[in-house]
Design a protein around this motif. Structure first.
Motif, PDB file in Angstrom:
ATOM      1  N   ASP A 101      23.322  -7.831  -3.084  1.00 20.74           N
ATOM      2  CA  ASP A 101      24.162  -8.719  -3.890  1.00 20.74           C
ATOM      3  C   ASP A 101      24.818  -8.007  -5.057  1.00 20.74           C
ATOM      4  OD1 ASP A 101      23.595 -10.837  -2.259  1.00 20.74           O
ATOM      5  OD2 ASP A 101      22.014 -11.662  -3.523  1.00 20.74           O
ATOM      6  N   ASP A 102      24.062  -7.135  -5.738  1.00 27.13           N
ATOM      7  CA  ASP A 102      24.573  -6.529  -6.969  1.00 27.13           C
ATOM      8  C   ASP A 102      24.647  -5.010  -6.925  1.00 27.13           C
ATOM      9  OD1 ASP A 102      21.859  -6.041  -6.926  1.00 27.13           O
ATOM     10  OD2 ASP A 102      21.603  -6.277  -9.095  1.00 27.13           O
ATOM     11  N   ARG A 103      24.308  -4.404  -5.792  1.00 24.41           N
ATOM     12  CA  ARG A 103      24.282  -2.942  -5.738  1.00 24.41           C
ATOM     13  C   ARG A 103      24.496  -2.433  -4.328  1.00 24.41           C
ATOM     14  NH1 ARG A 103      18.667  -2.267  -8.365  1.00 24.41           N
ATOM     15  NH2 ARG A 103      19.477  -4.144  -9.387  1.00 24.41           N
ATOM     16  N   VAL A 104      24.858  -1.151  -4.251  1.00 26.49           N
ATOM     17  CA  VAL A 104      25.038  -0.477  -2.968  1.00 26.49           C
ATOM     18  C   VAL A 104      24.270   0.836  -3.017  1.00 26.49           C
ATOM     19  CG1 VAL A 104      26.661   0.540  -1.332  1.00 26.49           C
ATOM     20  CG2 VAL A 104      27.320  -1.501  -2.627  1.00 26.49           C
ATOM     21  N   HIS A 105      23.325   1.022  -2.072  1.00 29.40           N
ATOM     22  CA  HIS A 105      22.613   2.285  -1.910  1.00 29.40           C
ATOM     23  C   HIS A 105      23.254   3.024  -0.740  1.00 29.40           C
ATOM     24  CE1 HIS A 105      19.441   1.293  -4.714  1.00 29.40           C
ATOM     25  NE2 HIS A 105      19.171   0.175  -4.079  1.00 29.40           N
ATOM     26  N   PHE A 127      30.134  -8.224 -19.426  1.00 26.15           N
ATOM     27  CA  PHE A 127      29.002  -7.756 -18.637  1.00 26.15           C
ATOM     28  C   PHE A 127      28.810  -6.254 -18.831  1.00 26.15           C
ATOM     29  CE2 PHE A 127      31.273 -11.138 -16.376  1.00 26.15           C
ATOM     30  CZ  PHE A 127      30.307 -12.128 -16.341  1.00 26.15           C
ATOM     31  N   TYR A 128      27.617  -5.799 -18.427  1.00 23.60           N
ATOM     32  CA  TYR A 128      27.329  -4.366 -18.542  1.00 23.60           C
ATOM     33  C   TYR A 128      27.438  -3.706 -17.176  1.00 23.60           C
ATOM     34  CZ  TYR A 128      25.354  -0.001 -20.168  1.00 23.60           C
ATOM     35  OH  TYR A 128      25.178   1.320 -20.494  1.00 23.60           O
ATOM     36  N   LEU A 129      28.183  -2.608 -17.109  1.00 24.84           N
ATOM     37  CA  LEU A 129      28.302  -1.787 -15.907  1.00 24.84           C
ATOM     38  C   LEU A 129      27.280  -0.662 -16.016  1.00 24.84           C
ATOM     39  CD1 LEU A 129      29.644  -0.643 -13.331  1.00 24.84           C
ATOM     40  CD2 LEU A 129      31.395   0.384 -14.811  1.00 24.84           C
ATOM     41  N   PRO A 130      26.156  -0.721 -15.264  1.00 26.74           N
ATOM     42  CA  PRO A 130      25.109   0.307 -15.385  1.00 26.74           C
ATOM     43  C   PRO A 130      25.592   1.668 -14.888  1.00 26.74           C
ATOM     44  CG  PRO A 130      24.262  -1.696 -14.354  1.00 26.74           C
ATOM     45  CD  PRO A 130      25.749  -1.810 -14.366  1.00 26.74           C
ATOM     46  N   ALA A 131      24.832   2.684 -15.244  1.00 23.63           N
ATOM     47  CA  ALA A 131      25.145   4.042 -14.813  1.00 23.63           C
ATOM     48  C   ALA A 131      25.038   4.155 -13.294  1.00 23.63           C
ATOM     49  CB  ALA A 131      24.193   5.030 -15.481  1.00 23.63           C
ATOM     50  N   PHE A 132      25.909   4.969 -12.698  1.00 23.47           N
ATOM     51  CA  PHE A 132      25.790   5.346 -11.290  1.00 23.47           C
ATOM     52  C   PHE A 132      24.860   6.559 -11.226  1.00 23.47           C
ATOM     53  CE2 PHE A 132      30.200   3.659  -9.765  1.00 23.47           C
ATOM     54  CZ  PHE A 132      29.810   2.391 -10.132  1.00 23.47           C
ATOM     55  N   ASN A 133      23.993   6.581 -10.219  1.00 25.87           N
ATOM     56  CA  ASN A 133      22.986   7.638 -10.129  1.00 25.87           C
ATOM     57  C   ASN A 133      22.955   8.231  -8.725  1.00 25.87           C
ATOM     58  OD1 ASN A 133      20.517   9.029 -11.297  1.00 25.87           O
ATOM     59  ND2 ASN A 133      19.625   8.065  -9.495  1.00 25.87           N
ATOM     60  N   THR A 134      22.979   9.559  -8.650  1.00 27.42           N
ATOM     61  CA  THR A 134      22.863  10.271  -7.375  1.00 27.42           C
ATOM     62  C   THR A 134      21.718  11.269  -7.482  1.00 27.42           C
ATOM     63  OG1 THR A 134      25.262  10.136  -7.122  1.00 27.42           O
ATOM     64  CG2 THR A 134      24.088  11.607  -5.636  1.00 27.42           C
ATOM     65  N   GLU A 135      20.916  11.368  -6.429  1.00 28.20           N
ATOM     66  CA  GLU A 135      19.767  12.273  -6.454  1.00 28.20           C
ATOM     67  C   GLU A 135      19.428  12.732  -5.046  1.00 28.20           C
ATOM     68  OE1 GLU A 135      16.175  10.207  -7.604  1.00 28.20           O
ATOM     69  OE2 GLU A 135      16.883   8.373  -6.652  1.00 28.20           O
ATOM     70  N   ARG A 189      20.268  17.634   1.872  1.00 26.98           N
ATOM     71  CA  ARG A 189      19.893  16.588   2.825  1.00 26.98           C
ATOM     72  C   ARG A 189      19.214  15.431   2.091  1.00 26.98           C
ATOM     73  NH1 ARG A 189      22.895  18.076   7.140  1.00 26.98           N
ATOM     74  NH2 ARG A 189      22.456  20.229   7.795  1.00 26.98           N
ATOM     75  N   GLU A 190      19.265  14.272   2.705  1.00 27.18           N
ATOM     76  CA  GLU A 190      18.586  13.070   2.185  1.00 27.18           C
ATOM     77  C   GLU A 190      18.992  12.783   0.736  1.00 27.18           C
ATOM     78  OE1 GLU A 190      17.315  11.492   4.473  1.00 27.18           O
ATOM     79  OE2 GLU A 190      16.850  13.018   5.964  1.00 27.18           O
ATOM     80  N   MET A 191      20.290  12.704   0.523  1.00 20.72           N
ATOM     81  CA  MET A 191      20.824  12.358  -0.795  1.00 20.72           C
ATOM     82  C   MET A 191      20.949  10.838  -0.911  1.00 20.72           C
ATOM     83  SD  MET A 191      21.386  15.319  -2.258  1.00 20.72           S
ATOM     84  CE  MET A 191      22.467  14.871  -3.615  1.00 20.72           C
ATOM     85  N   ALA A 192      20.815  10.319  -2.132  1.00 23.88           N
ATOM     86  CA  ALA A 192      20.917   8.874  -2.370  1.00 23.88           C
ATOM     87  C   ALA A 192      21.849   8.612  -3.543  1.00 23.88           C
ATOM     88  CB  ALA A 192      19.549   8.270  -2.650  1.00 23.88           C
ATOM     89  N   LEU A 193      22.847   7.784  -3.323  1.00 23.93           N
ATOM     90  CA  LEU A 193      23.772   7.338  -4.368  1.00 23.93           C
ATOM     91  C   LEU A 193      23.517   5.858  -4.610  1.00 23.93           C
ATOM     92  CD1 LEU A 193      26.332   7.298  -6.178  1.00 23.93           C
ATOM     93  CD2 LEU A 193      27.682   7.058  -4.075  1.00 23.93           C
ATOM     94  N   THR A 194      23.180   5.505  -5.854  1.00 22.53           N
ATOM     95  CA  THR A 194      22.936   4.113  -6.222  1.00 22.53           C
ATOM     96  C   THR A 194      24.011   3.649  -7.185  1.00 22.53           C
ATOM     97  OG1 THR A 194      20.541   4.332  -5.936  1.00 22.53           O
ATOM     98  CG2 THR A 194      21.318   2.502  -7.298  1.00 22.53           C
ATOM     99  N   ARG A 195      24.741   2.602  -6.780  1.00 19.84           N
ATOM    100  CA  ARG A 195      25.771   2.007  -7.642  1.00 19.84           C
ATOM    101  C   ARG A 195      25.403   0.548  -7.890  1.00 19.84           C
ATOM    102  NH1 ARG A 195      30.348   3.765  -3.536  1.00 19.84           N
ATOM    103  NH2 ARG A 195      28.495   3.604  -2.215  1.00 19.84           N
ATOM    104  N   ILE A 196      25.076   0.246  -9.138  1.00 20.61           N
ATOM    105  CA  ILE A 196      24.767  -1.130  -9.534  1.00 20.61           C
ATOM    106  C   ILE A 196      25.977  -1.669 -10.293  1.00 20.61           C
ATOM    107  CG2 ILE A 196      23.173  -2.631 -10.771  1.00 20.61           C
ATOM    108  CD1 ILE A 196      21.058  -0.457 -10.480  1.00 20.61           C
TER     109      ILE A 196
END
Length: 599
Positions: free
Chosen positions: A541-545, A570-578, A503-510
Motif C-alpha cells: 500500500d505505501d511502499r515498493v521493495h 506529508f513526510y517522504l521517507p528516505a529511499f534505501n538500497t542495500e 547480487r541480492e540487492m534490495a531497494l526500498t521506497r516508502i
C-alpha cells in the motif's frame, strides 16, 4: 505519519428537494487535533452533493487515530467512524548497554533512549554465559523487512532450538509455533514441480542452496513435532538426489563443492544418503576446508565415522576470508558455525569451544551479520550449550528508576525481561545486585524509531540517483503537488566497478501517505514504464521493495508511477538500497516534507 497534516473530506449528498441545509461536526481522539472549526454548515439549492474539508494534524507519536463525522439536517442525523494507523516509516535503531557483575557484586547502568517516545522499547538480558546478544540477534531475524526464502527460513530456524537458552512461557511457545507453521506453509507455496525451492514467490528456477536450506529446516521442524505438507519431503528428496548425482566439479565457481557437500548432508539427514556421490566428492583434490567439514557431517549421519575422521585428517578450521552475496551466502563466520556441530559429534568439545568463543564475540559486538550467518550461528551456539545449566543457577535483583527491586531466580542460561519506558525524556536508571557466587553478564537492549528528518544521506560502494518526473519525462518538483497529479519516481543505482557483480540487492521506497502507488501488475501504463526488470518486486500500500542484481560497472533504473491523491502535508521517507548479504554496500538519501494541495 507523526506530525503530518491531512485534509479530511466529508461528502454530503442531498437527494430530496426539501433538504436545504446540513451541519457537519467532526470529533477526534487524542491522535488527531483539528486545525480550525469542528463544525461547518452547507446549503443546497437543489438535490446534489457538497464537499467540506477539515484540517487534521497528528502528534509526534504513533498510535491509532479515530475520526467521527456526524451530519445533521433537521431531525435526521448520521455518523460515520474511521480509524487510521499513525506510524513512523523510519527504521528502528537499537543500542546495547553492558555490565558484568562478579559474584555478590552490585552495579548500575544509566542511558538515554533513542527515537520517538511512543516507539521506545527496552529489554533486559541476564546471562550466565558470555553474552551473545540473543535478544537483538533474534529480533533482527524476526523483523527483517525482506522476504526471500533464505530470509524467512532464517527467521524461523533458530526458534526451533531457542529453549536451550531460556525457559519458554506459554506465550513464547505459541508465537514460535505460529512462526514456524507460517514458514512451513510459505515454503510449500515456493516448491516448484521438480521438488526444488525458489528464492522468491513466483520463481521458476530452483535455487540450489536455498533448496537444501529449506529442506534442512523442514526436517528439523518435523523432528520437533511440526507437520509438513503431504509430498513436500518426498519431492524435495527427489530433487536433491537428482542434483547430487548430476553434480560435476566447477573450479571456476567458489563454493561449488560446499554446495554439493551441504546437499549431501541434508540427504543424509533425511535418511537418504547418496554414498556414491559422497565418495566422488571426497576424491576431489581441491576440496575446500568448509566442504570437507560439511561432507564429514554427512558421513557421520550415514554411520561412517571412520570415513569422516579420515577426511578431516590434517584439516583445520581456518577459513580464508571471502563473502558471497548469493550462491551459498557464505562467509568465514557462517562456515565456522557449520563446523561447530561436527566437532561436537566427534566429541571434540574443546576445539568447538574455541570456535564458540569466536562466534560469541562477534554476536556480542555491534557488528552487522547476515540473516544466514545469524541463523547458523544461533543454532551452533544452541547445540554447544544444549543440556548446560549454570552452576547453582542465577539469582539477581534489579530495580528500575529507583523503584522496588525485582528478583530473577532461574536455572536457565539466559533470562529475558521486558523493561518499562519512562513517560518523560529523562534517562533510564537501572540498579543490579548479583546474589549468587558466579559472574553474570547483563545487557540492556533499547531501541526507538527516529523522528522524520533525522536520517542522514550516505552511501558506500554504490551510487544512487533519485529524481521525479512528469509522465512525459520532464523534471518535476514534488515539494508541492496539485491533487490528482500523476508522476514518476525514478531511482538509478550504479555499480562503481571496484568489486565484482552485486547480487541480492534490495531497494526500498516508502512513499508519503498522500501519494498512491500504481501497481504495475494491474496498471498497463505503470507497467510500460519499467526500464530494467527486477528479479522480484513486492508492491504494498505505501511502499515498493525491489530486488535485483547489478553487474560490475553497470547501472539499473527502476520507476514507480504515483498519484498525489490526498491533500495535506506529508513526510517522504528516505529511499534505501542495500546488499542484503553485505552491509558494506548501501546507499540512502534524506527524507523531506511534501505537500498535496486541493484542486
Amino acid at each position: 505519519g507523526p506530525g503530518e497534516t491531512v485534509s479530511f473530506p466529508v461528502n454530503v449528498f442531498a437527494l430530496d428537494e426539501t433538504v436545504k441545509q446540513a451541519q457537519i461536526t467532526v470529533a477526534v481522539n487524542d491522535m488527531f487535533s483539528i486545525k480550525g472549526e469542528r463544525t461547518r454548515s452547507i446549503a443546497f439549492r437543489e438535490p446534489g452533493d457538497e464537499m467540506v474539508w477539515f484540517e487534521l494534524e497528528t502528534p509526534q507519536r504513533e498510535g491509532v487515530a479515530k475520526v467521527s463525522a456526524t451530519v445533521k439536517s433537521g431531525s435526521e442525523s448520521v455518523t460515520f467512524d474511521i480509524e487510521l494507523e499513525v506510524r513512523n516509516a523510519n527504521t528502528r535503531q537499537t543500542s546495547v548497554e553492558n555490565l558484568v557483575l562478579d559474584g555478590k557484586e552490585s552495579g548500575e547502568l544509566s542511558f538515554a533512549f533513542r527515537g520517538m517516545q511512543s516507539t521506545r522499547e527496552a529489554t533486559l538480558e541476564i546471562s550466565s554465559i558470555p553474552p551473545i546478544n540473543l535478544e537483538k540477534r533474534l529480533r533482527f531475524l524476526t523483523t527483517y523487512p525482506h522476504g526471500c526464502t533464505e530470509q524467512i527460513v532464517s527467521g524461523a530456524f533458530p526458534q526451533l532450538f531457542i529453549e536451550t537458552f531460556y525457559e519458554l512461557s506459554e506465550n513464547d511457545k505459541a508465537k514460535i509455533q505460529h512462526n514456524v507453521e507460517s514458514v512451513i506453509s510459505r515454503l510449500s507455496g515456493r516448491q516448484i514441480g521438480n521438488g526444488g525451492v525458489v528464492m522468491w514467490p513466483g520463481g521458476t528456477a530452483a535455487h540450489e542452496w536455498v533448496s537444501s536450506y529449506a529442506g534442512h529446516f523442514a526436517l528439523e521442524a518435523q523432528k520437533k513435532g511440526f507437520s509438513l505438507p503431504a509430498g513436500f519431503v518426498d519431492n524435495w528428496v527427489r530433487f536433491q538426489q537428482q542434483m547430487a548425482n548430476r553434480w560435476v566439479p566447477d573450479v571456476e565457481t567458489q563454493g561449488s563443492d560446499l554446495m554439493q557437500a551441504y546437499r549431501l548432508y541434508t540427504l543424509a539427514l533425511a535418511n537418504r544418503s547418496e554414498m556414491g556421490a559422497m565418495n566422488r566428492l571426497r576424491q576431489q583434490s581441491t576440496l575446500s576446508v568448509q566442504a570437507r567439514w560439511q561432507l564429514a557431517a554427512a558421513y557421520l549421519l550415514s554411520g561412517q565415522e571412520e570415513a569422516a575422521r579420515q577426511l578431516l585428517e590434517q584439516t583445520g578450521t581456518r577459513i580464508e576470508p571471502y563473502r558471497q552475496l548469493s550462491y551459498t551466502f557464505g562467509n568465514p563466520l557462517r562456515d565456522k558455525a557449520q563446523i561447530i556441530p561436527v566437532l561436537l559429534k566427534l566429541n571434540r568439545r574443546e576445539d568447538a569451544a574455541v570456535l564458540v568463543k569466536e562466534l560469541a564475540d562477534e554476536f556480542a559486538s555491534s557488528q552487522w551479520l547476515s540473516t544466514q550467518t545469524t541463523a547458523f550461528g544461533l543454532m551452533a551456539l544452541a547445540d554447544f550449550y544444549k543440556g548446560t545449566t549454570p552452576e547453582s543457577g542465577m539469582q539477581i535483583t534489579y530495580a528500575e528508576d529507583g523503584g522496588a527491586a525485582r528478583e530473577v531466580k532461574t536455572s536457565s542460561l539466559v533470562s529475558i525481561n521486558e523493561l518499562s519506558v519512562p513517560a518523560t525524556e529523562s534517562d533510564k536508571r537501572m540498579a543490579f545486585s548479583n546474589k549468587g557466587n558466579n559472574p553474570l553478564f547483563i545487557r540492556v537492549i533499547h531501541s526507538g524509531i527516529p523522528r522524520a528528518g533525522d536520517e542522514v544521506a550516505e552511501s558506500a560502494n554504490l551510487g544512487m540517483n533519485v529524481r521525479f518526473t512528469g509522465l512525459d519525462g520532464s523534471p518535476l518538483d514534488v515539494s508541492r503537488l496539485r491533487q490528482g497529479t500523476s508522476f514518476i519516481a525514478e531511482v538509478t543505482l550504479s555499480h562503481p566497478g571496484i568489486r565484482g557483480d552485486y547480487r541480492e540487492m534490495a531497494l526500498t521506497r516508502i512513499f508519503p501517505s498522500g501519494w498512491e502507488i500504481s501497481n504495475v501488475r494491474m496498471d498497463a501504463a505503470a507497467g510500460a514504464l519499467q526500464q530494467d526488470i527486477p528479479v522480484y518486486e513486492d508492491i504494498r500500500d505505501d511502499r515498493v521493495h525491489t530486488y535485483f542484481d547489478i553487474p560490475a560497472r553497470q547501472a539499473r533504473t527502476y520507476k514507480v508511477m504515483l498519484t498525489a491523491t490526498y491533500a495535506g502535508r506529508f513526510y517522504l521517507p528516505a529511499f534505501n538500497t542495500e546488499a542484503m548479504y553485505d552491509a558494506s554496500i548501501y546507499a540512502r538519501n534524506k527524507g523531506r516534507w511534501v505537500e498535496v494541495v486541493r484542486e
